[in-house]
Design an enzyme around this catalytic site. Structure first.
Site, PDB file in Angstrom:
ATOM      1  N   ASP A 163       4.923  -4.193  10.578  1.00 38.31           N
ATOM      2  CA  ASP A 163       5.997  -3.603  11.391  1.00 38.31           C
ATOM      3  C   ASP A 163       6.053  -4.272  12.764  1.00 38.31           C
ATOM      4  O   ASP A 163       7.134  -4.593  13.265  1.00 38.31           O
ATOM      5  CB  ASP A 163       5.752  -2.101  11.598  1.00 38.31           C
TER       6      ASP A 163
ATOM      7  N   ARG B  49       0.852  -1.186   0.000  1.00 35.20           N
ATOM      8  CA  ARG B  49       0.000   0.000   0.000  1.00 35.20           C
ATOM      9  C   ARG B  49       0.888   1.236   0.000  1.00 35.20           C
ATOM     10  O   ARG B  49       1.836   1.305   0.771  1.00 35.20           O
ATOM     11  CB  ARG B  49      -0.779  -0.013   1.323  1.00 35.20           C
TER      12      ARG B  49
HETATM   13  C1  PRP Z   1      -1.075  -3.902   4.891  1.00 35.19           C
HETATM   14  C2  PRP Z   1      -1.858  -5.174   5.139  1.00 35.19           C
HETATM   15  C3  PRP Z   1      -2.669  -5.329   3.896  1.00 35.19           C
HETATM   16  C4  PRP Z   1      -2.985  -3.913   3.536  1.00 35.19           C
HETATM   17  C5  PRP Z   1      -4.371  -3.590   4.008  1.00 35.19           C
HETATM   18  O1  PRP Z   1       0.029  -4.167   4.133  1.00 35.19           O
HETATM   19  O2  PRP Z   1      -1.071  -6.287   5.439  1.00 35.19           O
HETATM   20  O3  PRP Z   1      -1.977  -5.963   2.850  1.00 35.19           O
HETATM   21  O4  PRP Z   1      -2.034  -3.083   4.227  1.00 35.19           O
HETATM   22  O5  PRP Z   1      -4.782  -2.347   3.568  1.00 35.19           O
HETATM   23  P1  PRP Z   1      -5.870  -2.148   2.436  1.00 35.19           P
HETATM   24  O6  PRP Z   1      -7.003  -3.058   2.753  1.00 35.19           O
HETATM   25  O7  PRP Z   1      -6.239  -0.695   2.578  1.00 35.19           O
HETATM   26  O8  PRP Z   1      -5.259  -2.431   1.110  1.00 35.19           O
HETATM   27  P2  PRP Z   1       1.120  -3.052   3.701  1.00 35.19           P
HETATM   28  O9  PRP Z   1       0.935  -2.692   2.262  1.00 35.19           O
HETATM   29  O10 PRP Z   1       1.115  -1.935   4.677  1.00 35.19           O
HETATM   30  O11 PRP Z   1       2.467  -3.815   3.757  1.00 35.19           O
HETATM   31  P3  PRP Z   1       3.145  -4.819   4.804  1.00 35.19           P
HETATM   32  O12 PRP Z   1       2.455  -6.121   4.604  1.00 35.19           O
HETATM   33  O13 PRP Z   1       4.558  -4.820   4.366  1.00 35.19           O
HETATM   34  O14 PRP Z   1       2.966  -4.264   6.182  1.00 35.19           O
HETATM   35  N1  URA Z   2      -2.177  -2.088   7.323  1.00 34.86           N
HETATM   36  C1  URA Z   2      -1.964  -2.341   8.634  1.00 34.86           C
HETATM   37  O1  URA Z   2      -1.004  -3.033   8.995  1.00 34.86           O
HETATM   38  N2  URA Z   2      -2.814  -1.816   9.514  1.00 34.86           N
HETATM   39  C2  URA Z   2      -3.876  -1.074   9.175  1.00 34.86           C
HETATM   40  O2  URA Z   2      -4.627  -0.626  10.055  1.00 34.86           O
HETATM   41  C3  URA Z   2      -4.087  -0.822   7.804  1.00 34.86           C
HETATM   42  C4  URA Z   2      -3.221  -1.349   6.898  1.00 34.86           C
END
Ligand code: PRP
Ligand code: URA
Length: 278
Positions: free
Chosen positions: A273, A154
């Protein structure tokens, strides 16, 4: 004082009278038949919270053992341990949604037992990075399960998902797919992952999305777009407006489950994280 969030309900052992039970925030109800929320048991609520049953009145207390996953003070080791416990519950429930056929076995005492066995092949697909945290829970239940990966990130400013990479089993079109991602905020990342799976020939009705915390908005976006795809989630979050000291109103409007940065509220912050780097 009680947190001013979400719909509340008495939870706790049945041998206690209702007046003795603690009141806790439970998952918001959703109207889609394809969405299953885990039973809101005392154990699940406690795993999602921070401390023991008596913690409402003792801010930052650690009664009942280690801190659990929504608490901002929870350390990484505890976050991993308790997330894994909820992930296990999700996988176990998810397996109930796979097809079974009748199967009879003979027991060591020579009697027949008419039971069931799973029908069809499965695989897991994790949305990287956070979804990878759910792979071990799936492996613990399904020995040597094949696992594919889709890297979607994201954008931190716009919350728009971007697809970087995918590597999926070659015969994925013949399998049931357990799609793994703990956080379901706007739904954008999960929708993009499903589009990838569909482009490889996996029909919507053979995908099961396992998720830890969802927002009402994410669920609505997803269920409208994929009306035959099943979702199993532990909890649907929603901030509620206190209308008096003792009751809370929870209208489902378009911004009830996400903050201005499209993070789930009350949520647990950035799952990836907290699981991997914090
Ligand atoms: C987070 C989470 C989802 C997404 C959810 O991943 O694990 O994949 O955000 O948000 P959305 O429904 O608005 O798309 P992120 O892209 O932050 O990466 P990460 O897995 O590296 O933490
Ligand atoms: N990704 C996360 O890890 N947390 C949230 O709340 C939204 C996106």
């Amino acid at each position: 004082s009680r947190p001013h969030v979400g719909p509340t309900q008495c939870v706790g052992p049945e041998y206690r009278s209702e007046s003795q039970l603690p009141i806790a925030t439970v998952s918001t109800e959703v109207k889609y038949e394809t969405v299953t929320t885990l039973p809101q048991t005392p154990q699940l609520i406690a795993l999602l919270t921070s401390a023991g049953w008596a913690s409402w009145n003792i801010p930052n207390s650690n009664i009942g053992g280690c801190r659990k996953i929504r608490d901002k003070n929870t350390e990484r080791a505890d976050f991993i341990f308790y997330s894994n416990r909820i992930i296990r519950l999700l996988v176990e429930e998810g397996l109930n949604h796979l097809p079974v056929v009748e199967h009879t076995v003979t027991t060591p005492v020579g009697r027949n037992y008419a039971g069931l066995m799973f029908q069809g092949k499965i695989c897991g697909v994790s949305i990287m990075r956070a979804g990878e945290a759910m792979e071990q829970g799936l492996r613990d239940c399904c020995r040597s399960v094949r696992i594919g990966k889709i890297l979607i990130q994201r954008d931190e400013e716009t919350a728009q998902p971007k697809l970087f990479y995918d590597k999926l089993p070659e015969d994925i079109a013949d399998r049931w797919v357990l799609l793994l991602d703990p956080m379901f905020a706007t739904g954008g990342s999960a929708i993009m992952a499903v589009e990838v799976l569909k482009s490889r020939g996996v029909p919507e009705e053979r995908i099961l999305f396992l998720n830890l915390i969802a927002s009402p908005e994410g669920i609505a976006n997803f269920a409208t777009k994929f009306p035959r795809l099943r979702v199993v989630t532990a909890f649907v979050d929603q901030v509620c407006i206190p209308i008096s000291l003792i009751s809370f109103e929870c209208p489902l409007t378009s911004s009830q489950g996400l903050d201005s940065k499209n993070y789930i509220v009350p949520g647990l912050g950035d799952f990836g994280d907290r699981f991997y780097t914090m």
